[in-house]
Design a protein around this motif. Structure first.
Motif, PDB file in Angstrom:
ATOM      1  N   ASP A  69       0.837  -1.205   0.000  1.00 22.10           N
ATOM      2  CA  ASP A  69       0.000   0.000   0.000  1.00 22.10           C
ATOM      3  C   ASP A  69       0.873   1.257   0.000  1.00 22.10           C
ATOM      4  OD1 ASP A  69      -2.273   1.534  -0.035  1.00 22.10           O
ATOM      5  OD2 ASP A  69      -2.733   1.270   2.092  1.00 22.10           O
ATOM      6  N   PHE A  70       1.830   1.318  -0.923  1.00 22.41           N
ATOM      7  CA  PHE A  70       2.647   2.510  -1.151  1.00 22.41           C
ATOM      8  C   PHE A  70       3.438   2.940   0.091  1.00 22.41           C
ATOM      9  CE2 PHE A  70      -1.217   2.639  -3.738  1.00 22.41           C
ATOM     10  CZ  PHE A  70      -0.659   2.508  -4.994  1.00 22.41           C
ATOM     11  N   HIS A  71       4.164   1.979   0.694  1.00 19.09           N
ATOM     12  CA  HIS A  71       5.014   2.283   1.843  1.00 19.09           C
ATOM     13  C   HIS A  71       6.362   1.585   1.704  1.00 19.09           C
ATOM     14  CE1 HIS A  71       4.208  -1.711   3.495  1.00 19.09           C
ATOM     15  NE2 HIS A  71       2.916  -1.489   3.283  1.00 19.09           N
ATOM     16  N   ASP A  72       7.280   1.929   2.606  1.00 18.38           N
ATOM     17  CA  ASP A  72       8.664   1.454   2.501  1.00 18.38           C
ATOM     18  C   ASP A  72       8.899   0.049   3.053  1.00 18.38           C
ATOM     19  OD1 ASP A  72       8.330   2.095   5.190  1.00 18.38           O
ATOM     20  OD2 ASP A  72      10.205   3.220   5.335  1.00 18.38           O
ATOM     21  N   ARG A  73       7.915  -0.568   3.665  1.00 20.87           N
ATOM     22  CA  ARG A  73       8.091  -1.911   4.235  1.00 20.87           C
ATOM     23  C   ARG A  73       7.569  -2.956   3.259  1.00 20.87           C
ATOM     24  NH1 ARG A  73       9.201  -2.811   9.580  1.00 20.87           N
ATOM     25  NH2 ARG A  73       9.494  -4.910   8.724  1.00 20.87           N
ATOM     26  N   LEU A  76       6.341  -6.451   4.358  1.00 24.05           N
ATOM     27  CA  LEU A  76       5.062  -6.636   5.052  1.00 24.05           C
ATOM     28  C   LEU A  76       3.945  -6.669   4.006  1.00 24.05           C
ATOM     29  CD1 LEU A  76       5.626  -4.213   8.060  1.00 24.05           C
ATOM     30  CD2 LEU A  76       6.148  -6.659   7.905  1.00 24.05           C
ATOM     31  N   ALA A  77       3.572  -7.866   3.590  1.00 20.19           N
ATOM     32  CA  ALA A  77       2.591  -8.025   2.527  1.00 20.19           C
ATOM     33  C   ALA A  77       1.795  -9.308   2.756  1.00 20.19           C
ATOM     34  CB  ALA A  77       3.299  -8.078   1.174  1.00 20.19           C
ATOM     35  N   PRO A  78       0.563  -9.349   2.216  1.00 22.57           N
ATOM     36  CA  PRO A  78      -0.167  -8.322   1.488  1.00 22.57           C
ATOM     37  C   PRO A  78      -0.814  -7.304   2.421  1.00 22.57           C
ATOM     38  CG  PRO A  78      -1.469 -10.332   1.551  1.00 22.57           C
ATOM     39  CD  PRO A  78      -0.159 -10.638   2.231  1.00 22.57           C
ATOM     40  N   ASN A  79      -1.286  -6.216   1.824  1.00 21.72           N
ATOM     41  CA  ASN A  79      -1.847  -5.088   2.578  1.00 21.72           C
ATOM     42  C   ASN A  79      -3.315  -4.867   2.267  1.00 21.72           C
ATOM     43  OD1 ASN A  79       0.828  -2.610   2.739  1.00 21.72           O
ATOM     44  ND2 ASN A  79       0.953  -4.805   2.942  1.00 21.72           N
ATOM     45  N   GLY A 110      -5.810 -19.085   1.427  1.00 22.52           N
ATOM     46  CA  GLY A 110      -4.509 -19.545   1.911  1.00 22.52           C
ATOM     47  C   GLY A 110      -3.619 -18.476   2.499  1.00 22.52           C
ATOM     48  N   VAL A 111      -4.167 -17.287   2.744  1.00 15.67           N
ATOM     49  CA  VAL A 111      -3.393 -16.189   3.322  1.00 15.67           C
ATOM     50  C   VAL A 111      -3.741 -16.089   4.802  1.00 15.67           C
ATOM     51  CG1 VAL A 111      -2.976 -13.692   3.253  1.00 15.67           C
ATOM     52  CG2 VAL A 111      -3.350 -14.950   1.121  1.00 15.67           C
ATOM     53  N   GLY A 112      -2.725 -16.115   5.669  1.00  8.51           N
ATOM     54  CA  GLY A 112      -2.953 -16.108   7.111  1.00  8.51           C
ATOM     55  C   GLY A 112      -2.539 -14.838   7.823  1.00  8.51           C
ATOM     56  N   THR A 113      -2.045 -13.843   7.083  1.00  7.54           N
ATOM     57  CA  THR A 113      -1.617 -12.581   7.677  1.00  7.54           C
ATOM     58  C   THR A 113      -1.901 -11.442   6.710  1.00  7.54           C
ATOM     59  OG1 THR A 113       0.180 -13.669   8.889  1.00  7.54           O
ATOM     60  CG2 THR A 113       0.327 -11.290   8.657  1.00  7.54           C
ATOM     61  N   LEU A 114      -2.424 -10.363   7.234  1.00  3.10           N
ATOM     62  CA  LEU A 114      -2.612  -9.143   6.456  1.00  3.10           C
ATOM     63  C   LEU A 114      -2.013  -7.975   7.225  1.00  3.10           C
ATOM     64  CD1 LEU A 114      -6.313  -9.450   5.219  1.00  3.10           C
ATOM     65  CD2 LEU A 114      -4.254  -9.551   3.795  1.00  3.10           C
ATOM     66  N   TYR A 115      -1.594  -6.962   6.486  1.00  2.00           N
ATOM     67  CA  TYR A 115      -1.051  -5.729   7.056  1.00  2.00           C
ATOM     68  C   TYR A 115      -1.907  -4.563   6.593  1.00  2.00           C
ATOM     69  CZ  TYR A 115       2.874  -8.783   7.912  1.00  2.00           C
ATOM     70  OH  TYR A 115       3.651  -9.827   8.340  1.00  2.00           O
ATOM     71  N   LEU A 116      -1.869  -3.476   7.365  1.00  2.00           N
ATOM     72  CA  LEU A 116      -2.700  -2.322   7.060  1.00  2.00           C
ATOM     73  C   LEU A 116      -1.990  -1.067   7.537  1.00  2.00           C
ATOM     74  CD1 LEU A 116      -6.495  -2.201   7.719  1.00  2.00           C
ATOM     75  CD2 LEU A 116      -5.066  -0.294   8.369  1.00  2.00           C
ATOM     76  N   LEU A 117      -1.818  -0.099   6.654  1.00  2.00           N
ATOM     77  CA  LEU A 117      -1.163   1.171   6.980  1.00  2.00           C
ATOM     78  C   LEU A 117      -2.226   2.232   7.163  1.00  2.00           C
ATOM     79  CD1 LEU A 117       1.739   2.420   7.154  1.00  2.00           C
ATOM     80  CD2 LEU A 117       1.361   3.198   4.800  1.00  2.00           C
ATOM     81  N   THR A 118      -2.168   2.977   8.263  1.00  2.00           N
ATOM     82  CA  THR A 118      -3.213   3.952   8.565  1.00  2.00           C
ATOM     83  C   THR A 118      -2.706   5.052   9.484  1.00  2.00           C
ATOM     84  OG1 THR A 118      -5.477   4.210   9.412  1.00  2.00           O
ATOM     85  CG2 THR A 118      -4.064   2.635  10.559  1.00  2.00           C
ATOM     86  N   ASP A 119      -3.404   6.152   9.482  1.00  2.00           N
ATOM     87  CA  ASP A 119      -3.166   7.223  10.459  1.00  2.00           C
ATOM     88  C   ASP A 119      -4.102   7.093  11.650  1.00  2.00           C
ATOM     89  OD1 ASP A 119      -1.179   8.402   8.894  1.00  2.00           O
ATOM     90  OD2 ASP A 119      -2.626   9.612   7.798  1.00  2.00           O
ATOM     91  N   HIS A 120      -5.087   6.204  11.541  1.00  4.23           N
ATOM     92  CA  HIS A 120      -6.057   6.042  12.634  1.00  4.23           C
ATOM     93  C   HIS A 120      -5.425   5.325  13.822  1.00  4.23           C
ATOM     94  CE1 HIS A 120      -9.527   7.457  10.419  1.00  4.23           C
ATOM     95  NE2 HIS A 120      -9.155   6.710   9.395  1.00  4.23           N
ATOM     96  N   THR A 121      -5.847   5.708  14.989  1.00  2.00           N
ATOM     97  CA  THR A 121      -5.453   4.984  16.205  1.00  2.00           C
ATOM     98  C   THR A 121      -6.735   4.522  16.893  1.00  2.00           C
ATOM     99  OG1 THR A 121      -5.397   7.043  17.469  1.00  2.00           O
ATOM    100  CG2 THR A 121      -3.319   6.278  16.542  1.00  2.00           C
ATOM    101  N   ALA A 122      -6.689   3.363  17.482  1.00  2.00           N
ATOM    102  CA  ALA A 122      -7.769   2.771  18.273  1.00  2.00           C
ATOM    103  C   ALA A 122      -8.906   2.197  17.433  1.00  2.00           C
ATOM    104  CB  ALA A 122      -8.321   3.758  19.301  1.00  2.00           C
ATOM    105  N   LEU A 132       1.943  -2.878  14.815  1.00  2.00           N
ATOM    106  CA  LEU A 132       3.202  -3.581  14.591  1.00  2.00           C
ATOM    107  C   LEU A 132       4.389  -2.629  14.629  1.00  2.00           C
ATOM    108  CD1 LEU A 132       4.630  -6.250  13.782  1.00  2.00           C
ATOM    109  CD2 LEU A 132       4.254  -5.576  11.391  1.00  2.00           C
ATOM    110  N   CYS A 133       4.340  -1.555  13.859  1.00  2.00           N
ATOM    111  CA  CYS A 133       5.470  -0.640  13.751  1.00  2.00           C
ATOM    112  C   CYS A 133       5.025   0.607  12.993  1.00  2.00           C
ATOM    113  CB  CYS A 133       6.635  -1.303  13.009  1.00  2.00           C
ATOM    114  SG  CYS A 133       6.261  -1.741  11.281  1.00  2.00           S
ATOM    115  N   MET A 134       5.933   1.547  12.863  1.00  2.00           N
ATOM    116  CA  MET A 134       5.691   2.704  12.012  1.00  2.00           C
ATOM    117  C   MET A 134       6.290   2.402  10.641  1.00  2.00           C
ATOM    118  SD  MET A 134       4.003   4.632  14.035  1.00  2.00           S
ATOM    119  CE  MET A 134       3.907   6.260  13.264  1.00  2.00           C
ATOM    120  N   ALA A 135       5.658   2.921   9.595  1.00  2.00           N
ATOM    121  CA  ALA A 135       6.155   2.742   8.231  1.00  2.00           C
ATOM    122  C   ALA A 135       5.983   4.059   7.484  1.00  2.00           C
ATOM    123  CB  ALA A 135       5.405   1.621   7.527  1.00  2.00           C
TER     124      ALA A 135
END
Length: 153
Positions: A69-73, A76-79, A110-122, A132-135
């Motif tokens: 999703d247009f980030h430097d990590r 960490l995929a898929p998003n 068959g995918v067991g992990t997803l990542y998500l980049l956001t500015d939202h908290t909570a 997980l971390c900052m990206a």
């Protein structure tokens, strides 16, 4: 509120409407959405995937799954990307239903992990996502929050 969650791959006739809707919400070029959705419909892998919440024949929410999703990590995929619910439909469980559906559907692929980049908290924590971390997002001044969600695929 009555609505249903659809997988675009099961409703290919919605491709043009969906691409236009996501383009309107996020400003990403229409052709980029169209290409990703066409790849989804070809069914050549688990990613990309696109999902819509439909109420009274209208798109009221949606999200996608893409490699990055247009980030430097890039590791960490898929998003999950482009999560959006129409303002009039917010606080009615639409986003939560979409997020739960995408996890169930991706598990079936068959995918067991997803990542998500956001500015939202909570917000995402309510639906089982863990910080997980900052990206660093492309073209962004400040890093954003990267979340992860695991399950058995």
């Amino acid at each position: 509120m009555d609505y249903e969650i659809l997988n675009l791959r099961e409703r290919p006739e919605l491709l043009e409407r969906a691409a236009a809707w996501f383009h309107e919400k996020w400003g990403v070029p229409l052709e980029a959405y169209r290409e990703s959705m066409e790849a989804c419909l070809k069914g050549e892998g688990s990613v990309p995937q696109w999902y819509l919440a439909m109420g009274s024949g209208e798109i009221i929410g949606g999200l996608g799954v893409i490699e990055n999703d247009f980030h430097d990590r890039k590791d960490l995929a898929p998003n999950v990307c482009a999560v959006y619910t129409e303002e009039a439909c917010r606080c009615q469980g639409v986003a939560g239903a979409l997020l739960n559906h995408v996890c169930e559907d991706m598990a079936g692929l068959g995918v067991g992990t997803l990542y998500l980049l956001t500015d939202h908290t909570a917000f995402y924590e309510r639906y089982g996502w863990t910080f997980l971390c900052m990206a660093q997002g492309e073209g962004e001044d400040e890093p954003s929050r990267m979340y992860v969600r695991h399950w058995s695929a």
